[in-house]
Design a protein around this motif. Structure first.
Motif, PDB file in Angstrom:
ATOM      1  N   GLU A  45      29.437 -33.944  17.658  1.00 37.85           N
ATOM      2  CA  GLU A  45      29.615 -33.864  16.164  1.00 37.85           C
ATOM      3  C   GLU A  45      29.048 -35.069  15.630  1.00 37.85           C
ATOM      4  O   GLU A  45      28.308 -35.325  14.584  1.00 37.85           O
ATOM      5  N   ALA A  46      29.619 -36.299  16.142  1.00 36.25           N
ATOM      6  CA  ALA A  46      29.251 -37.706  15.352  1.00 36.25           C
ATOM      7  C   ALA A  46      27.399 -37.721  15.647  1.00 36.25           C
ATOM      8  O   ALA A  46      27.154 -38.384  14.608  1.00 36.25           O
ATOM      9  N   GLN A  47      27.243 -37.438  16.756  1.00 33.14           N
ATOM     10  CA  GLN A  47      25.800 -37.637  17.053  1.00 33.14           C
ATOM     11  C   GLN A  47      24.827 -36.785  16.189  1.00 33.14           C
ATOM     12  O   GLN A  47      23.936 -37.343  15.742  1.00 33.14           O
ATOM     13  N   ASP A  48      25.198 -35.503  16.009  1.00 29.05           N
ATOM     14  CA  ASP A  48      24.594 -34.786  14.852  1.00 29.05           C
ATOM     15  C   ASP A  48      24.581 -35.350  13.560  1.00 29.05           C
ATOM     16  O   ASP A  48      23.515 -35.319  12.908  1.00 29.05           O
ATOM     17  N   HIS A  49      25.490 -35.822  13.121  1.00 30.21           N
ATOM     18  CA  HIS A  49      25.690 -36.724  11.790  1.00 30.21           C
ATOM     19  C   HIS A  49      24.745 -37.827  11.749  1.00 30.21           C
ATOM     20  O   HIS A  49      23.919 -37.852  10.918  1.00 30.21           O
ATOM     21  N   LEU A  50      24.840 -38.482  12.874  1.00 37.14           N
ATOM     22  CA  LEU A  50      23.703 -39.794  12.913  1.00 37.14           C
ATOM     23  C   LEU A  50      22.524 -39.177  13.057  1.00 37.14           C
ATOM     24  O   LEU A  50      21.508 -39.825  12.374  1.00 37.14           O
ATOM     25  N   ASP A  51      22.149 -38.368  13.745  1.00 35.63           N
ATOM     26  CA  ASP A  51      20.780 -37.733  13.901  1.00 35.63           C
ATOM     27  C   ASP A  51      20.248 -37.254  12.397  1.00 35.63           C
ATOM     28  O   ASP A  51      19.025 -37.551  12.198  1.00 35.63           O
ATOM     29  N   GLU A  52      21.088 -36.687  11.725  1.00 32.24           N
ATOM     30  CA  GLU A  52      20.774 -36.223  10.347  1.00 32.24           C
ATOM     31  C   GLU A  52      20.878 -37.384   9.375  1.00 32.24           C
ATOM     32  O   GLU A  52      19.522 -37.187   8.626  1.00 32.24           O
ATOM     33  N   GLU A  53      21.423 -38.336   9.318  1.00 30.17           N
ATOM     34  CA  GLU A  53      21.270 -39.617   8.753  1.00 30.17           C
ATOM     35  C   GLU A  53      20.011 -40.188   9.137  1.00 30.17           C
ATOM     36  O   GLU A  53      19.193 -40.749   8.247  1.00 30.17           O
ATOM     37  N   HIS A  54      19.716 -40.268  10.119  1.00 25.35           N
ATOM     38  CA  HIS A  54      18.221 -40.984  10.920  1.00 25.35           C
ATOM     39  C   HIS A  54      17.053 -40.336  10.307  1.00 25.35           C
ATOM     40  O   HIS A  54      16.228 -40.660   9.746  1.00 25.35           O
ATOM     41  N   ARG A  55      17.049 -38.918  10.052  1.00 23.61           N
ATOM     42  CA  ARG A  55      16.014 -37.951   9.672  1.00 23.61           C
ATOM     43  C   ARG A  55      15.857 -38.349   8.072  1.00 23.61           C
ATOM     44  O   ARG A  55      14.907 -38.512   7.532  1.00 23.61           O
ATOM     45  N   LYS A  56      16.966 -38.357   7.415  1.00 20.37           N
ATOM     46  CA  LYS A  56      17.080 -38.619   6.117  1.00 20.37           C
ATOM     47  C   LYS A  56      16.609 -39.964   5.686  1.00 20.37           C
ATOM     48  O   LYS A  56      15.456 -39.933   4.797  1.00 20.37           O
ATOM     49  N   TRP A  57      16.811 -40.979   6.405  1.00 23.23           N
ATOM     50  CA  TRP A  57      16.479 -42.346   6.264  1.00 23.23           C
ATOM     51  C   TRP A  57      14.976 -42.361   6.464  1.00 23.23           C
ATOM     52  O   TRP A  57      14.281 -43.221   5.921  1.00 23.23           O
ATOM     53  N   ALA A  58      14.595 -41.985   7.749  1.00 22.00           N
ATOM     54  CA  ALA A  58      13.160 -41.863   7.964  1.00 22.00           C
ATOM     55  C   ALA A  58      12.317 -41.248   6.913  1.00 22.00           C
ATOM     56  O   ALA A  58      11.232 -41.723   6.467  1.00 22.00           O
TER      57      ALA A  58
END
Length: 71
Positions: A45-58
């Motif tokens: 779940e934490a990884q999913d959140h970090l992946d989403e944040e990464h996509r947003k900031w990219a």
């Protein structure tokens, strides 16, 4: 763990306590020892959140790069 790390025992305990409070690790006692284990579901779940944040900031960086090219 403290013997293989530059962190002190109390520092490691504090970090593990924070991870346990966050639900990322679980603990069980065996005599005077505390055994910690990762909680795979929570880590996923934490990884999913970090992946989403990464996509947003990219995406944000792409917008900034486009705006810089316009100037």
């Amino acid at each position: 763990m403290a013997m293989t790390s530059r962190l002190t025992g109390p520092s490691i305990s504090r970090h593990l306590s924070i991870l346990e409070t966050a639900g990322l690790v679980s603990e069980r006692r065996e005599g005077n020892r505390i055994i910690y284990a990762l909680v795979p579901e929570a880590l996923a779940e934490a990884q999913d959140h970090l992946d989403e944040e990464h996509r947003k900031w990219a995406g944000e960086r792409a917008v900034v790069a486009t705006l810089e090219q316009i100037d």
